[in-house]
Design a protein around this motif. Structure first.
Motif, PDB file in Angstrom:
ATOM      1  N   VAL A  81       0.837  -1.199   0.000  1.00 58.21           N
ATOM      2  CA  VAL A  81       0.000   0.000   0.000  1.00 58.21           C
ATOM      3  C   VAL A  81       0.876   1.256   0.000  1.00 58.21           C
ATOM      4  O   VAL A  81       0.584   2.220  -0.699  1.00 58.21           O
ATOM      5  CB  VAL A  81      -0.941  -0.002   1.227  1.00 58.21           C
ATOM      6  N   ARG A  82       1.971   1.235   0.755  1.00 59.25           N
ATOM      7  CA  ARG A  82       2.866   2.393   0.830  1.00 59.25           C
ATOM      8  C   ARG A  82       3.858   2.432  -0.322  1.00 59.25           C
ATOM      9  O   ARG A  82       4.379   3.486  -0.660  1.00 59.25           O
ATOM     10  CB  ARG A  82       3.630   2.383   2.157  1.00 59.25           C
ATOM     11  N   MET A  83       4.147   1.286  -0.880  1.00 60.01           N
ATOM     12  CA  MET A  83       5.090   1.201  -1.992  1.00 60.01           C
ATOM     13  C   MET A  83       4.415   0.393  -3.110  1.00 60.01           C
ATOM     14  O   MET A  83       4.656  -0.803  -3.265  1.00 60.01           O
ATOM     15  CB  MET A  83       6.374   0.526  -1.532  1.00 60.01           C
ATOM     16  N   PRO A  84       3.554   1.031  -3.881  1.00 62.26           N
ATOM     17  CA  PRO A  84       2.752   0.297  -4.869  1.00 62.26           C
ATOM     18  C   PRO A  84       3.596  -0.276  -6.009  1.00 62.26           C
ATOM     19  O   PRO A  84       4.643   0.272  -6.350  1.00 62.26           O
ATOM     20  CB  PRO A  84       1.765   1.348  -5.381  1.00 62.26           C
ATOM     21  N   PRO A  85       3.130  -1.351  -6.595  1.00 59.78           N
ATOM     22  CA  PRO A  85       3.883  -2.042  -7.647  1.00 59.78           C
ATOM     23  C   PRO A  85       4.166  -1.189  -8.871  1.00 59.78           C
ATOM     24  O   PRO A  85       5.192  -1.377  -9.523  1.00 59.78           O
ATOM     25  CB  PRO A  85       3.001  -3.229  -8.017  1.00 59.78           C
ATOM     26  N   TRP A  86       3.288  -0.257  -9.209  1.00 53.85           N
ATOM     27  CA  TRP A  86       3.482   0.516 -10.428  1.00 53.85           C
ATOM     28  C   TRP A  86       4.663   1.473 -10.343  1.00 53.85           C
ATOM     29  O   TRP A  86       5.036   2.090 -11.331  1.00 53.85           O
ATOM     30  CB  TRP A  86       2.219   1.255 -10.840  1.00 53.85           C
ATOM     31  N   LEU A  87       5.295   1.545  -9.172  1.00 50.51           N
ATOM     32  CA  LEU A  87       6.510   2.350  -9.055  1.00 50.51           C
ATOM     33  C   LEU A  87       7.712   1.667  -9.705  1.00 50.51           C
ATOM     34  O   LEU A  87       8.712   2.309  -9.974  1.00 50.51           O
ATOM     35  CB  LEU A  87       6.825   2.637  -7.584  1.00 50.51           C
ATOM     36  N   ASN A  88       7.605   0.377  -9.935  1.00 49.90           N
ATOM     37  CA  ASN A  88       8.704  -0.372 -10.540  1.00 49.90           C
ATOM     38  C   ASN A  88       8.208  -1.013 -11.840  1.00 49.90           C
ATOM     39  O   ASN A  88       7.745  -2.152 -11.851  1.00 49.90           O
ATOM     40  CB  ASN A  88       9.221  -1.431  -9.566  1.00 49.90           C
ATOM     41  N   CYS A  89       8.302  -0.269 -12.921  1.00 49.05           N
ATOM     42  CA  CYS A  89       7.779  -0.769 -14.203  1.00 49.05           C
ATOM     43  C   CYS A  89       8.576  -1.961 -14.721  1.00 49.05           C
ATOM     44  O   CYS A  89       8.047  -2.800 -15.440  1.00 49.05           O
ATOM     45  CB  CYS A  89       7.707   0.348 -15.231  1.00 49.05           C
ATOM     46  N   TRP A  90       9.859  -2.054 -14.358  1.00 46.01           N
ATOM     47  CA  TRP A  90      10.664  -3.198 -14.790  1.00 46.01           C
ATOM     48  C   TRP A  90      10.165  -4.486 -14.147  1.00 46.01           C
ATOM     49  O   TRP A  90      10.090  -5.526 -14.802  1.00 46.01           O
ATOM     50  CB  TRP A  90      12.138  -2.981 -14.472  1.00 46.01           C
ATOM     51  N   LEU A  91       9.826  -4.407 -12.883  1.00 50.46           N
ATOM     52  CA  LEU A  91       9.293  -5.594 -12.200  1.00 50.46           C
ATOM     53  C   LEU A  91       7.956  -6.001 -12.801  1.00 50.46           C
ATOM     54  O   LEU A  91       7.727  -7.189 -13.071  1.00 50.46           O
ATOM     55  CB  LEU A  91       9.149  -5.339 -10.695  1.00 50.46           C
ATOM     56  N   LEU A  92       7.080  -5.038 -13.017  1.00 51.90           N
ATOM     57  CA  LEU A  92       5.786  -5.350 -13.629  1.00 51.90           C
ATOM     58  C   LEU A  92       5.959  -5.936 -15.026  1.00 51.90           C
ATOM     59  O   LEU A  92       5.246  -6.875 -15.402  1.00 51.90           O
ATOM     60  CB  LEU A  92       4.899  -4.107 -13.679  1.00 51.90           C
ATOM     61  N   SER A  93       6.911  -5.429 -15.773  1.00 55.47           N
ATOM     62  CA  SER A  93       7.184  -5.975 -17.109  1.00 55.47           C
ATOM     63  C   SER A  93       7.678  -7.415 -17.022  1.00 55.47           C
ATOM     64  O   SER A  93       7.261  -8.270 -17.811  1.00 55.47           O
ATOM     65  CB  SER A  93       8.227  -5.122 -17.830  1.00 55.47           C
ATOM     66  N   ALA A  94       8.545  -7.681 -16.060  1.00 57.56           N
ATOM     67  CA  ALA A  94       9.066  -9.040 -15.889  1.00 57.56           C
ATOM     68  C   ALA A  94       7.953 -10.000 -15.472  1.00 57.56           C
ATOM     69  O   ALA A  94       7.890 -11.144 -15.952  1.00 57.56           O
ATOM     70  CB  ALA A  94      10.182  -9.046 -14.854  1.00 57.56           C
ATOM     71  N   ILE A  95       7.064  -9.548 -14.601  1.00 56.36           N
ATOM     72  CA  ILE A  95       5.934 -10.387 -14.181  1.00 56.36           C
ATOM     73  C   ILE A  95       5.012 -10.654 -15.362  1.00 56.36           C
ATOM     74  O   ILE A  95       4.576 -11.802 -15.576  1.00 56.36           O
ATOM     75  CB  ILE A  95       5.185  -9.735 -13.005  1.00 56.36           C
ATOM     76  N   CYS A  96       4.724  -9.625 -16.145  1.00 51.26           N
ATOM     77  CA  CYS A  96       3.872  -9.808 -17.334  1.00 51.26           C
ATOM     78  C   CYS A  96       4.515 -10.764 -18.334  1.00 51.26           C
ATOM     79  O   CYS A  96       3.833 -11.629 -18.900  1.00 51.26           O
ATOM     80  CB  CYS A  96       3.591  -8.464 -17.997  1.00 51.26           C
ATOM     81  N   LEU A  97       5.812 -10.634 -18.530  1.00 47.55           N
ATOM     82  CA  LEU A  97       6.514 -11.535 -19.441  1.00 47.55           C
ATOM     83  C   LEU A  97       6.465 -12.971 -18.923  1.00 47.55           C
ATOM     84  O   LEU A  97       6.187 -13.907 -19.687  1.00 47.55           O
ATOM     85  CB  LEU A  97       7.964 -11.087 -19.633  1.00 47.55           C
ATOM     86  N   SER A  98       6.710 -13.153 -17.639  1.00 45.69           N
ATOM     87  CA  SER A  98       6.679 -14.504 -17.058  1.00 45.69           C
ATOM     88  C   SER A  98       5.301 -15.137 -17.176  1.00 45.69           C
ATOM     89  O   SER A  98       5.176 -16.311 -17.550  1.00 45.69           O
ATOM     90  CB  SER A  98       7.100 -14.453 -15.590  1.00 45.69           C
ATOM     91  N   MET A  99       4.272 -14.370 -16.872  1.00 46.60           N
ATOM     92  CA  MET A  99       2.915 -14.910 -16.979  1.00 46.60           C
ATOM     93  C   MET A  99       2.552 -15.172 -18.443  1.00 46.60           C
ATOM     94  O   MET A  99       1.889 -16.170 -18.749  1.00 46.60           O
ATOM     95  CB  MET A  99       1.901 -13.957 -16.334  1.00 46.60           C
ATOM     96  N   SER A 100       3.003 -14.308 -19.347  1.00 45.90           N
ATOM     97  CA  SER A 100       2.747 -14.526 -20.780  1.00 45.90           C
ATOM     98  C   SER A 100       3.386 -15.823 -21.252  1.00 45.90           C
ATOM     99  O   SER A 100       2.771 -16.590 -22.000  1.00 45.90           O
ATOM    100  CB  SER A 100       3.275 -13.358 -21.598  1.00 45.90           C
ATOM    101  N   LEU A 101       4.607 -16.065 -20.836  1.00 51.58           N
ATOM    102  CA  LEU A 101       5.270 -17.322 -21.211  1.00 51.58           C
ATOM    103  C   LEU A 101       4.545 -18.525 -20.621  1.00 51.58           C
ATOM    104  O   LEU A 101       4.425 -19.573 -21.269  1.00 51.58           O
ATOM    105  CB  LEU A 101       6.731 -17.300 -20.761  1.00 51.58           C
ATOM    106  N   HIS A 102       4.048 -18.373 -19.397  1.00 53.91           N
ATOM    107  CA  HIS A 102       3.288 -19.470 -18.787  1.00 53.91           C
ATOM    108  C   HIS A 102       2.016 -19.738 -19.593  1.00 53.91           C
ATOM    109  O   HIS A 102       1.700 -20.896 -19.896  1.00 53.91           O
ATOM    110  CB  HIS A 102       2.965 -19.141 -17.334  1.00 53.91           C
TER     111      HIS A 102
END
Length: 153
Positions: A81-102
């Motif tokens: 809540v204090r450090m939302p995920p959208w502050l780290n676009c690289w992490l979100l991109s990596a998660i999206c890529l990993s889920m896409s590959l899955h």
């Protein structure tokens, strides 16, 4: 939690899924004894214990939990809540890529056949999410404890 959730997802399919065999807990926990003439497994095709559905449920749960853990790792002690995920676009991109590959190995033929997996239904995906989501809550509780009790000393 990761191991219990992964095994639990596979067990859910065997025990409760509408399209699953709905075996008993005893049958599931003693599946190595399954033979055609064993009285405890009467009416059950023993090959069901090698089905792709529970393995796909387990793998999908594992992948989803690990992506949730990646979100949790944004900060060692700060809440999402204090450090939302959208502050780290690289992490979100990596998660999206990993889920896409899955999704790719689950839904693009012939990959499910190669990996001995199968497509999951919407109901199965909802169960995967229900089983995976508590890892975020658990980590948030641990972060709360660390912030308020360990760092306060």
């Amino acid at each position: 939690y990761v191991g219990c959730a992964t095994v639990g997802a596979a067990a859910w399919w065997f025990l409760y899924a509408d399209d699953g065999p709905k075996v008993t807990y005893y049958q599931l926990s003693h599946f190595m004894r399954c033979t055609e003439d064993h009285p405890e497994f009467e009416g059950i095709d023993c090959e069901i214990f090698e089905a792709a559905e529970p393995m796909t449920m387990a793998l999908s749960t594992l992948v989803t939990i690990e992506m949730s853990n990646a979100l949790n790792s944004l900060s060692e002690n700060q809440s999402l809540v204090r450090m939302p995920p959208w502050l780290n676009c690289w992490l979100l991109s990596a998660i999206c890529l990993s889920m896409s590959l899955h999704f790719f190995i689950l839904y693009v033929d012939p990959l499910p056949l190669i990996f001995k997996l199968t497509h999951l239904t919407l109901t199965q995906w909802l169960v995967v999410l229900e089983i995976s989501f508590p890892v975020i809550l658990l980590d948030e509780c641990l972060k709360f404890f660390a912030r308020n009790y360990l760092e306060a000393k």
